[in-house]
Design a protein around this motif. Structure first.
Motif, short mmCIF file in Angstrom:
data_model
loop_
_atom_site.label_atom_id
_atom_site.label_comp_id
_atom_site.label_asym_id
_atom_site.label_seq_id
_atom_site.Cartn_x
_atom_site.Cartn_y
_atom_site.Cartn_z
N TRP A 36 0.84 -1.19 0.00
CA TRP A 36 0.00 0.00 0.00
C TRP A 36 0.88 1.24 0.00
CZ3 TRP A 36 -5.23 -0.58 -0.43
CH2 TRP A 36 -5.74 -1.86 -0.17
N ILE A 37 0.60 2.10 -0.94
CA ILE A 37 1.29 3.38 -1.03
C ILE A 37 0.22 4.46 -0.95
CG2 ILE A 37 2.58 4.91 -2.57
CD1 ILE A 37 3.99 2.39 -3.65
N ARG A 38 0.45 5.47 -0.15
CA ARG A 38 -0.56 6.51 0.01
C ARG A 38 -0.05 7.85 -0.49
NH1 ARG A 38 -0.83 6.91 6.65
NH2 ARG A 38 1.22 7.90 7.00
N ARG A 45 4.40 10.81 -2.13
CA ARG A 45 3.88 9.47 -1.90
C ARG A 45 4.68 8.78 -0.80
NH1 ARG A 45 3.70 7.07 -7.95
NH2 ARG A 45 5.90 7.50 -7.64
N GLU A 46 4.00 7.95 -0.05
CA GLU A 46 4.66 7.23 1.04
C GLU A 46 4.29 5.75 0.97
OE1 GLU A 46 5.12 7.40 5.92
OE2 GLU A 46 3.27 8.11 4.99
N GLY A 47 5.29 4.91 0.97
CA GLY A 47 5.05 3.48 1.05
C GLY A 47 4.65 3.13 2.48
N VAL A 48 3.43 2.71 2.67
CA VAL A 48 2.90 2.46 4.01
C VAL A 48 3.31 1.08 4.51
CG1 VAL A 48 0.79 2.19 5.35
CG2 VAL A 48 0.95 4.00 3.62
N TYR A 60 6.96 -1.92 7.18
CA TYR A 60 6.05 -0.87 7.64
C TYR A 60 6.81 0.45 7.68
CZ TYR A 60 2.80 -4.46 9.36
OH TYR A 60 1.94 -5.52 9.46
N ALA A 61 6.17 1.49 7.24
CA ALA A 61 6.73 2.82 7.43
C ALA A 61 6.73 3.14 8.92
CB ALA A 61 5.91 3.85 6.67
N ASN A 62 7.71 3.91 9.36
CA ASN A 62 7.78 4.26 10.78
C ASN A 62 6.51 4.95 11.26
OD1 ASN A 62 10.35 3.19 11.19
ND2 ASN A 62 11.37 5.11 10.62
N SER A 63 5.90 5.69 10.37
CA SER A 63 4.71 6.47 10.73
C SER A 63 3.50 5.61 11.08
CB SER A 63 4.35 7.43 9.59
OG SER A 63 4.11 6.69 8.40
N VAL A 64 3.53 4.32 10.70
CA VAL A 64 2.36 3.46 10.95
C VAL A 64 2.68 2.25 11.81
CG1 VAL A 64 1.38 4.20 8.74
CG2 VAL A 64 2.61 2.01 8.88
N LYS A 65 3.92 2.07 12.16
CA LYS A 65 4.30 0.91 12.97
C LYS A 65 3.52 0.89 14.28
CE LYS A 65 8.99 -0.05 11.35
NZ LYS A 65 10.44 0.01 11.66
N GLN A 107 10.78 -4.12 1.14
CA GLN A 107 11.35 -2.85 1.56
C GLN A 107 11.64 -1.96 0.36
OE1 GLN A 107 14.83 -3.11 4.01
NE2 GLN A 107 14.89 -0.93 4.43
N ALA A 108 12.14 -2.55 -0.70
CA ALA A 108 12.44 -1.76 -1.89
C ALA A 108 11.16 -1.21 -2.51
CB ALA A 108 13.21 -2.60 -2.90
N MET A 109 10.15 -2.04 -2.60
CA MET A 109 8.92 -1.59 -3.24
C MET A 109 8.27 -0.46 -2.44
SD MET A 109 5.74 -3.84 -4.70
CE MET A 109 4.73 -3.97 -3.23
N CYS A 110 8.37 -0.53 -1.12
CA CYS A 110 7.71 0.46 -0.28
C CYS A 110 8.56 1.70 -0.05
CB CYS A 110 7.35 -0.16 1.08
SG CYS A 110 5.61 -0.56 1.28
N ALA A 111 9.85 1.50 0.18
CA ALA A 111 10.67 2.61 0.68
C ALA A 111 11.56 3.25 -0.38
CB ALA A 111 11.54 2.12 1.84
N MET A 112 11.64 2.65 -1.55
CA MET A 112 12.52 3.23 -2.57
C MET A 112 11.69 3.75 -3.74
SD MET A 112 15.57 0.37 -2.19
CE MET A 112 16.71 1.23 -3.26
N ASP A 113 12.26 3.75 -4.89
CA ASP A 113 11.59 4.34 -6.06
C ASP A 113 10.35 3.53 -6.41
OD1 ASP A 113 12.86 5.73 -9.13
OD2 ASP A 113 10.82 5.06 -8.69
#
Length: 131
Positions: A36-38, A45-48, A60-65, A107-113
């Motif tokens: 999920w990307i929001r 955009r942020e990878g959730v 998990y992004a730190n913002s939702v852990k 991690q790559a799909m969520c946190a990188m490009d």
């Protein structure tokens, strides 16, 4: 062509919960990383959260852990995002994304490009959290 369909968005008060679902028809998600990307207004955009094909590797992004939980049911071709203790800053359009697990990791799909590491995007579902 894998078509991802999101559902479960809506309006909720701060502190409330929502459960998003992402499903596809005609294709198996067994070999895909799904996440999920929001996109919030005026923000990047942020990878959730992203989950590996066998649900072992999870990001998990730190913002939702501690508040969000991602899970998948491959028998139903569905990935879920349980969102608890929602905050106003969680407001945004939530996109379900998928990528071939042979070429990336959660991690790559969520946190990188996101454009480089994702293969498919859904149309998104709007989550609005009122303060």
């Amino acid at each position: 062509q894998v078509q991802l369909v999101e559902s479960g968005g809506g309006l909720v008060q701060s502190g409330g919960s929502l459960r998003l679902s992402c499903t596809t028809s005609g294709y198996s998600l067994d070999y895909y990383i799904v996440g999920w990307i929001r996109q919030a207004p005026g923000k990047e955009r942020e990878g959730v959260s992203c989950i590996g094909a066998h649900a072992i590797d999870i990001y998990y992004a730190n913002s939702v852990k501690g508040r969000f939980t991602i899970s998948r049911d491959n028998s139903k071709n569905t990935v879920f995002l349980q969102m608890n203790s929602l905050k106003a800053e969680d407001t945004g359009v939530y996109y379900c994304v998928a990528a071939d697990s042979a070429r990336t990791i959660p991690q790559a799909m969520c946190a990188m490009d996101h454009d480089e590491y994702t293969d498919y995007w859904g149309k998104g579902t709007l989550v609005t959290v009122s303060a």
